[in-house]
Write an enzyme that holds these catalytic residues in place. Structure first.
Site, PDB file in Angstrom:
ATOM      1  N   GLU A 106       0.797  -1.233   0.000  1.00 43.42           N
ATOM      2  CA  GLU A 106       0.000   0.000   0.000  1.00 43.42           C
ATOM      3  C   GLU A 106       0.827   1.280   0.000  1.00 43.42           C
ATOM      4  O   GLU A 106       0.346   2.348   0.355  1.00 43.42           O
ATOM      5  CB  GLU A 106      -0.983   0.018   1.183  1.00 43.42           C
ATOM      6  CG  GLU A 106      -2.326  -0.546   0.862  1.00 43.42           C
ATOM      7  CD  GLU A 106      -2.413  -2.067   0.946  1.00 43.42           C
ATOM      8  OE1 GLU A 106      -3.537  -2.579   0.847  1.00 43.42           O
ATOM      9  OE2 GLU A 106      -1.392  -2.757   1.108  1.00 43.42           O
ATOM     10  N   TYR A 156       3.443   2.017   1.872  1.00 41.38           N
ATOM     11  CA  TYR A 156       4.033   2.399   3.143  1.00 41.38           C
ATOM     12  C   TYR A 156       5.555   2.140   3.129  1.00 41.38           C
ATOM     13  O   TYR A 156       6.125   1.765   2.113  1.00 41.38           O
ATOM     14  CB  TYR A 156       3.349   1.648   4.286  1.00 41.38           C
ATOM     15  CG  TYR A 156       1.949   2.139   4.574  1.00 41.38           C
ATOM     16  CD1 TYR A 156       1.728   3.432   5.064  1.00 41.38           C
ATOM     17  CD2 TYR A 156       0.833   1.331   4.345  1.00 41.38           C
ATOM     18  CE1 TYR A 156       0.439   3.888   5.330  1.00 41.38           C
ATOM     19  CE2 TYR A 156      -0.454   1.786   4.610  1.00 41.38           C
ATOM     20  CZ  TYR A 156      -0.643   3.065   5.104  1.00 41.38           C
ATOM     21  OH  TYR A 156      -1.914   3.522   5.358  1.00 41.38           O
ATOM     22  N   ARG A 191       2.274  -8.657   4.459  1.00 40.71           N
ATOM     23  CA  ARG A 191       1.347  -8.127   3.445  1.00 40.71           C
ATOM     24  C   ARG A 191       2.184  -7.592   2.292  1.00 40.71           C
ATOM     25  O   ARG A 191       2.863  -6.572   2.415  1.00 40.71           O
ATOM     26  CB  ARG A 191       0.450  -7.039   4.026  1.00 40.71           C
ATOM     27  CG  ARG A 191      -0.630  -6.597   3.046  1.00 40.71           C
ATOM     28  CD  ARG A 191      -1.800  -5.969   3.755  1.00 40.71           C
ATOM     29  NE  ARG A 191      -2.814  -5.535   2.805  1.00 40.71           N
ATOM     30  CZ  ARG A 191      -4.113  -5.692   2.982  1.00 40.71           C
ATOM     31  NH1 ARG A 191      -4.551  -6.299   4.077  1.00 40.71           N
ATOM     32  NH2 ARG A 191      -4.973  -5.263   2.097  1.00 40.71           N
ATOM     33  N   HIS A 206      -1.755   4.099  -1.695  1.00 37.57           N
ATOM     34  CA  HIS A 206      -2.768   5.093  -1.330  1.00 37.57           C
ATOM     35  C   HIS A 206      -2.793   6.271  -2.301  1.00 37.57           C
ATOM     36  O   HIS A 206      -3.806   6.957  -2.415  1.00 37.57           O
ATOM     37  CB  HIS A 206      -2.533   5.584   0.089  1.00 37.57           C
ATOM     38  CG  HIS A 206      -2.945   4.591   1.137  1.00 37.57           C
ATOM     39  ND1 HIS A 206      -4.218   4.071   1.200  1.00 37.57           N
ATOM     40  CD2 HIS A 206      -2.255   4.010   2.144  1.00 37.57           C
ATOM     41  CE1 HIS A 206      -4.289   3.217   2.210  1.00 37.57           C
ATOM     42  NE2 HIS A 206      -3.120   3.153   2.790  1.00 37.57           N
ATOM     43  N   GLN A 239     -18.178   5.850   4.079  1.00 34.78           N
ATOM     44  CA  GLN A 239     -18.646   7.098   4.677  1.00 34.78           C
ATOM     45  C   GLN A 239     -18.426   7.183   6.184  1.00 34.78           C
ATOM     46  O   GLN A 239     -18.234   8.279   6.722  1.00 34.78           O
ATOM     47  CB  GLN A 239     -20.122   7.313   4.353  1.00 34.78           C
ATOM     48  CG  GLN A 239     -20.376   7.585   2.887  1.00 34.78           C
ATOM     49  CD  GLN A 239     -21.848   7.810   2.588  1.00 34.78           C
ATOM     50  OE1 GLN A 239     -22.582   8.352   3.394  1.00 34.78           O
ATOM     51  NE2 GLN A 239     -22.283   7.375   1.417  1.00 34.78           N
ATOM     52  N   LYS A 299     -15.487  24.271  -6.445  1.00 40.44           N
ATOM     53  CA  LYS A 299     -15.096  23.125  -7.252  1.00 40.44           C
ATOM     54  C   LYS A 299     -16.195  22.073  -7.256  1.00 40.44           C
ATOM     55  O   LYS A 299     -16.675  21.676  -6.192  1.00 40.44           O
ATOM     56  CB  LYS A 299     -13.803  22.527  -6.690  1.00 40.44           C
ATOM     57  CG  LYS A 299     -13.333  21.267  -7.389  1.00 40.44           C
ATOM     58  CD  LYS A 299     -12.100  20.710  -6.698  1.00 40.44           C
ATOM     59  CE  LYS A 299     -11.657  19.395  -7.319  1.00 40.44           C
ATOM     60  NZ  LYS A 299     -10.471  18.836  -6.617  1.00 40.44           N
ATOM     61  N   GLY A 332     -34.472  11.965   6.771  1.00 42.85           N
ATOM     62  CA  GLY A 332     -34.713  13.089   5.886  1.00 42.85           C
ATOM     63  C   GLY A 332     -35.874  13.944   6.323  1.00 42.85           C
ATOM     64  O   GLY A 332     -35.905  15.154   6.056  1.00 42.85           O
ATOM     65  N   LEU A 370     -28.743  14.179   1.238  1.00 43.89           N
ATOM     66  CA  LEU A 370     -29.203  12.900   1.771  1.00 43.89           C
ATOM     67  C   LEU A 370     -28.110  12.255   2.617  1.00 43.89           C
ATOM     68  O   LEU A 370     -26.941  12.233   2.244  1.00 43.89           O
ATOM     69  CB  LEU A 370     -29.603  11.969   0.627  1.00 43.89           C
ATOM     70  CG  LEU A 370     -30.825  12.404  -0.178  1.00 43.89           C
ATOM     71  CD1 LEU A 370     -31.108  11.395  -1.268  1.00 43.89           C
ATOM     72  CD2 LEU A 370     -32.032  12.569   0.718  1.00 43.89           C
TER      73      LEU A 370
END
Length: 677
Positions: A168, A170, A218, A256, A343, A569, A652, A659
């Site tokens: 990844e 690192y 890994r 990343h 999220q 933006k 909502g 949303l």
């Protein structure tokens, strides 16, 4: 009892130092709780619950082996015996229920967010504001010793092993990959020299720990950056690591800083499996496959096909602590499936917030929410079958309330049902499946096509109401808004109206971007693995260095313009870790942006607007899609209150804004807790 559909998944495997009861690895993910020992009790409970829930082996979030390797000032590290003693509560909790747990040693190198970061060179990472300092030979040796000391302390703390983060992008990966390591000393140049750091770290660790201590590495199979590691070197390093005593190789996919999505919702299941399968054919130790595996049938297919020996999943264990138990006892349909939204997990980490889960607000928040039965059972009416209402209905029923769920439509799901129709978000339907299973199991009375009234609720003896009626699309007051070319986003996503060919999307928030992707890919999907790899320019076989090839984007031949009144933006407010993907998708598809405009009118010529200079212009289109916000659907609220009913408004209906399913699901849980006290 084991589900015979997943016999390979639930078969034991000898890893060398010990055996595991199944092939399920709960992969490493940072939670935001690793930095302070005061949170270790919560971490212990979190991991214990996942071990009870069927994880054969657990890997913790990344912990630095040296001060320079910390992810941030004060970031998690294993440096002293005091650190080891504070960690002890975590493996003890897992061992009490028969589980196994490894500590991940993660040195961030140039990815760290502090001024003392170090790396192979002084090249600054695009995702860190700090330039690294290139290490000299003595300093490299000190970092190697730090890894060995950290591993020794991890064993002292009671962990069953460690995972060395060598992928990844690192620290270790910064040495092994030719994309970054341009050193001319004994730590750079040839593949053998660039791999020297990884090999010497493993040697030092093996000398510092017992034979009973598991060592996982890994390994970066596909860097997914220009001039990345060629496959011949990946294979060479894998063989050298095995020769040095590594027991398990875990798959690492992408850096990343890569401009290729690897774990977001639009990535097909196990899209990079070919690289893992290729590695497994060449080494003698167990190999784990990873990335976007969230359902047991996928895991079983990978194992039975010989792709890997183990399956690593991280976020699916956030979404459902009992993932393994359910899969192994014939209850796979009851799994709360990870939808890959990022999220509440990765976005939270990059915002400095503790991790939880959009579809499972209990995750790492168990101490906030009581699961105790209600002090007094109530008859509760939940009005609205979106995810907020579904969450409330399930949580209320779990606590012993008699629940009636009313939905005016023919299907449950609300806005989530629409989201599941956006290409790349198909997994959202599994959240609805989970709730439907729970409603049935808990005996919730579900009323579809039900336009309920306050009088009906009173007549049924229901005095407590959870109002979860969600939102309705906001239609702006604009001349010509009723023109035949105008369509609301919900009409388009439901299929009530067919897409046009020259389209103006009014509104460039999250829904506007979803609509843009729908218009680009509803006729040219990139959700199948082959199409996805071609679209993003990925060679999962590793034949090309770093796994990159020339992308061949696939999208519908539509002319799309995203319009917004603000001059910021486009897509600025999208998810922290996925916004770049959505912006890139639209840019690749040729979507144009109009910012800082004022809408004037709509007529047969198209959408008229005033630009930033005050000039009146017309955007010639044959369809205008309204993504101009939402309004809370509160038609019932006044009547309910006048009737004297106790009303709790969530989701909502409580706040329309952009949303927010995460808030709606969490509020469903919170109202159930409050009504049960």
């Amino acid at each position: 009892m084991t589900d015979t559909a997943f016999t390979t998944l639930f078969s034991p495997l000898d890893l060398g130092p010990f055996s595991v009861s199944n092939r399920l690895i709960m992969g490493s993910m940072h939670t935001g709780l690793e930095e302070s020992p005061k949170h270790f009790g919560r971490l212990a409970a979190f991991f214990r619950q996942r071990a009870t829930g069927g994880a054969g082996l657990i890997i913790t979030g990344g912990v630095a082996p040296t001060d320079a390797g910390r992810a941030m000032p004060g970031g998690a590290a294993m440096l002293t015996e005091a650190d080891a003693e504070q960690h002890r509560i975590i493996p003890e909790a897992v061992h009490e229920v028969g589980g196994r747990i490894c500590l991940q040693l993660l040195h961030t190198g140039r990815y760290g967010f502090h001024p003392n970061i170090v790396s192979a060179t002084d090249a600054q990472a695009p995702i860190s504001p700090f330039p690294p300092r290139a290490l000299n030979d003595d300093e490299i040796q000190a970092e190697i010793e730090g890894f060995a000391r950290a591993a020794q302390l991890a064993e002292q703390a009671g962990y069953d092993g460690i995972e060395i983060m060598g992928s990844e992008g690192y620290f270790i990966n910064q040495f092994t990959s030719p994309a970054l390591n341009r050193r001319t000393d004994d730590w750079g140049g040839s593949a053998e020299n660039r791999q020297r750091l990884a090999i010497e770290i493993v040697r030092a660790i093996k000398a510092a720990v017992s034979d009973r201590f598991l060592l996982i590495f890994r390994l970066s199979l596909l860097d997914l950056v220009p001039n990345g590691t060629p496959w011949s070197e990946v294979e060479q390093l894998a063989h050298r690591l095995v020769e040095e005593g590594v027991h398990v190789l875990n798959s690492g996919i992408g850096w990343h800083e890569s401009r290729v999505p690897t774990i977001a919702s639009m990535v097909p299941a196990a899209a990079f499996r070919e690289a893992t399968a290729k590695l497994r054919q060449t080494v003698s130790v167990p190999v784990a496959v990873t990335n976007r595996i969230n359902r047991p049938e996928q895991a079983e297919d990978l194992l039975s096909a010989g792709t890997a020996d183990l399956v690593t999943m991280a976020r699916p264990w956030l979404a459902d602590a009992d993932w393994g138990r359910k899969a192994g006892t014939g209850k796979a349909d009851e799994i709360n499936v990870c939808i890959g939204c990022n999220q509440a997990c990765l976005d939270h980490i990059f915002q400095g917030k503790p991790v939880t889960c959009l579809v499972n607000p209990y995750a790492l928040q168990e101490d906030r929410y009581s699961r105790q039965p209600a002090v007094q059972s109530r008859r509760v009416a939940v009005i609205g079958g979106g995810v907020g209402g579904l969450s409330a209905a399930v949580e209320l029923a779990e606590r012993g309330h008699e629940v009636h769920l009313y939905e005016r439509g023919a299907q449950l799901g609300g806005q989530f049902l629409l989201a599941a129709r956006v290409p790349g978000k198909e997994d959202y339907r599994y959240t609805l499946r989970y709730y439907e299973q729970r409603l049935q199991h808990l005996g919730v009375s579900v009323h579809l096509n039900a336009e309920v009234t306050p009088e009906q609720l009173q007549a049924a003896g229901q005095h407590t109401v959870v109002l979860a009626t969600g939102v309705r699309p906001r239609v702006p007051d604009l001349p010509g808004i009723d023109h035949g070319m105008v369509v609301r986003y919900d009409q388009l996503l439901r299929g009530d109206r067919a897409p046009g060919t020259r389209i103006a999307v009014m509104g460039a928030g999250g829904i506007g971007f979803d609509v843009g992707e729908f218009l680009l890919h509803c006729d040219a999907p990139v959700t199948a693995t082959e199409a996805f790899l071609s679209h993003w320019g990925i060679d999962a076989s590793g034949a090309n260095p770093g796994g990159l090839i020339h992308p061949q984007p696939q999208h519908a031949a539509r002319k799309i313009t995203l319009c917004q009144r603000s001059d910021e933006k486009p897509g600025k407010r999208l998810g922290k870790t996925t916004g770049w993907i959505h912006r890139l998708q639209l840019r690749t598809g040729g979507v144009q942006h109009l910012t800082g405009i004022q809408y004037e009118r709509i007529d047969d010529q198209g959408l008229w607007y005033t630009d930033a200079r005050g000039d009146s212009r017309c955007l010639a289109v044959d369809q205008i899609v309204l993504c101009t916000g939402q309004e809370s659907e509160l038609t019932l609220q006044d009547g309910l209150l006048r009737a004297g009913l106790e009303v709790h408004t969530i989701g909502g209906a409580d706040k329309a804004a952009e949303l927010d399913a995460k808030r709606a699901i969490r509020q469903g849980l919170e109202v159930a807790v409050a009504l049960s006290a």
